[in-house]
Design an enzyme around this catalytic site. Structure first.
Site, PDB file in Angstrom:
ATOM      1  N   TRP A 101      19.765  -4.504  59.565  1.00 17.19           N
ATOM      2  CA  TRP A 101      20.778  -5.571  59.518  1.00 17.19           C
ATOM      3  C   TRP A 101      22.181  -4.989  59.518  1.00 17.19           C
ATOM      4  O   TRP A 101      23.067  -5.459  60.232  1.00 17.19           O
ATOM      5  CB  TRP A 101      20.573  -6.495  58.311  1.00 17.19           C
ATOM      6  CG  TRP A 101      19.264  -7.200  58.359  1.00 17.19           C
ATOM      7  CD1 TRP A 101      18.251  -7.106  57.447  1.00 17.19           C
ATOM      8  CD2 TRP A 101      18.776  -8.077  59.385  1.00 17.19           C
ATOM      9  NE1 TRP A 101      17.188  -7.869  57.844  1.00 17.19           N
ATOM     10  CE2 TRP A 101      17.473  -8.475  59.012  1.00 17.19           C
ATOM     11  CE3 TRP A 101      19.316  -8.561  60.585  1.00 17.19           C
ATOM     12  CZ2 TRP A 101      16.698  -9.341  59.798  1.00 17.19           C
ATOM     13  CZ3 TRP A 101      18.546  -9.425  61.366  1.00 17.19           C
ATOM     14  CH2 TRP A 101      17.266  -9.801  60.966  1.00 17.19           C
ATOM     15  N   ASP A 168      26.926  -8.978  53.618  1.00 17.83           N
ATOM     16  CA  ASP A 168      25.804  -9.790  54.082  1.00 17.83           C
ATOM     17  C   ASP A 168      24.844  -9.936  52.905  1.00 17.83           C
ATOM     18  O   ASP A 168      24.139  -9.002  52.545  1.00 17.83           O
ATOM     19  CB  ASP A 168      25.129  -9.068  55.263  1.00 17.83           C
ATOM     20  CG  ASP A 168      23.877  -9.791  55.756  1.00 17.83           C
ATOM     21  OD1 ASP A 168      23.523 -10.838  55.181  1.00 17.83           O
ATOM     22  OD2 ASP A 168      23.257  -9.292  56.718  1.00 17.83           O
ATOM     23  N   LYS A 192      16.661 -17.599  53.482  1.00 17.02           N
ATOM     24  CA  LYS A 192      15.952 -16.688  52.584  1.00 17.02           C
ATOM     25  C   LYS A 192      15.940 -17.254  51.153  1.00 17.02           C
ATOM     26  O   LYS A 192      14.909 -17.336  50.540  1.00 17.02           O
ATOM     27  CB  LYS A 192      16.590 -15.301  52.578  1.00 17.02           C
ATOM     28  CG  LYS A 192      16.857 -14.709  53.965  1.00 17.02           C
ATOM     29  CD  LYS A 192      15.643 -14.050  54.577  1.00 17.02           C
ATOM     30  CE  LYS A 192      15.756 -13.788  56.064  1.00 17.02           C
ATOM     31  NZ  LYS A 192      16.872 -12.969  56.502  1.00 17.02           N
TER      32      LYS A 192
HETATM   33  C1  LIG Z   1      17.427 -12.425  57.914  1.00 14.20           C
HETATM   34  C2  LIG Z   1      18.638 -11.611  57.781  1.00 14.20           C
HETATM   35  C3  LIG Z   1      19.661 -11.643  58.753  1.00 14.20           C
HETATM   36  C4  LIG Z   1      19.563 -12.450  60.021  1.00 14.20           C
HETATM   37  O1  LIG Z   1      19.878 -13.739  59.742  1.00 14.20           O
HETATM   38  P1  LIG Z   1      19.930 -14.852  60.899  1.00 14.20           P
HETATM   39  O2  LIG Z   1      20.360 -16.037  60.121  1.00 14.20           O
HETATM   40  O3  LIG Z   1      18.551 -14.938  61.466  1.00 14.20           O
HETATM   41  O4  LIG Z   1      20.917 -14.424  61.917  1.00 14.20           O
HETATM   42  C5  LIG Z   1      20.789 -10.883  58.539  1.00 14.20           C
HETATM   43  N1  LIG Z   1      20.904 -10.112  57.443  1.00 14.20           N
HETATM   44  C6  LIG Z   1      19.955 -10.050  56.496  1.00 14.20           C
HETATM   45  C7  LIG Z   1      20.147  -9.186  55.292  1.00 14.20           C
HETATM   46  C8  LIG Z   1      18.783 -10.790  56.634  1.00 14.20           C
HETATM   47  O5  LIG Z   1      17.832 -10.742  55.703  1.00 14.20           O
END
Ligand SMILES: *Cc1c(COP(=O)(O)O)cnc(C)c1O
Length: 355
Positions: A101, A168, A192
């Site tokens: 990521w 993030d 999540k």
């Molecule tokens: C799942 C995830 C993403 C991707 O997210 P999307 O909403 O599918 O673009 C980015 N960063 C982390 C840490 C994730 O777990």
């Protein structure tokens, strides 16, 4: 049979949220209308949106100089939207690389300024959080991924620096208390730990907006969404509604501190078994292990299908590891109850006894 859903994302939400969301689809709060058919400018939805924002603010203790936005495009859009909005062409930002990521965030940000990767755990397939790095004081921000969903690593503490953190938090937002004042931007895909897929929470500090000197397409400019209160165009109505219900649930159980205690208990239970059980071993160094996503492998890979079969028989789903790590990954987001982790531990113990 009761299912124990360890899926990494989209993932488990509280059962009572599912029930309320289903009710809202049929008849929103006795209005005779479905949440899916009302205008995003109706007083019903304006109220839902306001509640969602207020709950984020309350639960995470967000100061007044931050804006709370519900956007679309996923966390993946924020990989570039962050840099596009707050990094000038001649400015530098620094990144920590803790796996796929963050690597994606680095790749996208490179389009908009000078990006320096000051720490990486790539040398050991991302099984730890880098700690040995210097943060240059002339950088505009430091970007990090608080919890790497794939490798199962998590920052237990955030770097100590005067430059703003851009983070993030897709897979551990609302799982513990964080000091929001350390952050310039926090972003998280909803799917999540907050709600269904389809909206991305962005918390952005007011003074960072509009500083890049760049001509930004209207819909990609944070300022647009701040000025229009996330209603520049049709926002993701249903994901915002369900996120609001989840946040209400979270507040009801005692907020992020209560969630952190639950998450600690679940993680301890599972990691203890991974260490005790002679068939399994953990992937990540103990001090950086994620409380959200536990990664582990069988010492003898030949048992893999048999173990997944034993899990399926016990109603345990979503534990197959990501292809880049192999083995297993058990995601234990806020909504998961300890008894689901205990069920997994029991299968691990029975599996060991049979060998
Ligand atoms: C799942 C995830 C993403 C991707 O997210 P999307 O909403 O599918 O673009 C980015 N960063 C982390 C840490 C994730 O777990």
């Amino acid at each position: 049979m009761k299912k124990h859903n360890f899926s990494a994302g989209p993932s488990i939400l509280p059962q009572e949220v599912f029930a309320k969301a289903a009710q809202g689809v049929l008849d929103l709060d006795g209005s005779g209308l479905s949440v899916l058919e009302i205008s995003h400018r109706s007083k019903e939805f304006v109220n839902i949106h306001h509640q969602a924002k207020t709950l984020v603010k309350e639960v995470l203790n967000v100061p007044d100089n931050y804006h709370i936005l519900f956007l679309s495009g996923g966390a993946s859009t924020q990989f570039f939207m962050t840099a596009l909005n707050i990094l000038g062409d001649d400015q530098k930002a620094v990144y920590l690389d803790t796996g796929s990521w963050s690597s994606k965030a680095i790749k996208e940000a490179r389009r908009y300024g000078q990006i320096e990767v000051i720490g990486s755990s790539k040398d050991k397939n991302y099984t730890y959080i880098p700690k040995d790095y210097e943060i240059p004081s002339d950088a505009s921000y430091l970007h990090l991924t608080s919890n790497n969903t794939i490798f199962g690593t998590q920052f237990q503490e955030f770097p100590d620096t005067d430059i703003p953190l851009v983070c993030d938090m897709s897979s551990d937002i609302f799982s513990r208390a964080v000091d929001v004042t350390k952050f310039g931007i926090i972003y998280a895909g909803a799917q999540k730990n907050m709600g269904p897929a389809g909206t991305t929470l962005v918390i952005v500090r007011d003074d960072l907006v509009g500083q890049s000197g760049r001509d930004i397409p209207t819909i990609l400019d944070y300022k647009t969404h701040i000025d229009k209160d996330s209603m520049f165009n049709t926002p993701p109505v249903f994901p915002i509604y369900v996120s609001m219900l989840t946040l209400k649930w979270l507040k009801g159980i005692g907020g992020v501190s209560a969630a952190a205690e639950r998450n600690q208990a679940k993680a301890e239970t599972l990691y203890h078994e991974i260490e005790r059980n002679s068939l399994f071993e953990g992937v990540v160094v103990p001090e950086d292990r994620s409380k959200m996503n536990a990664t582990f492998v069988l010492k003898d890979d030949n048992h893999l299908d048999a173990f997944l079969g034993a899990c399926a028989e016990a109603g345990i789903v979503g534990v197959k590891g990501h292809r880049s790590v192999g083995g297993f990954r058990a995601s234990m987001y806020n909504a998961m109850e300890l008894d689901s982790v205990t069920a997994l531990v029991q299968v691990m113990q029975e599996f060991e006894a049979k060998q």
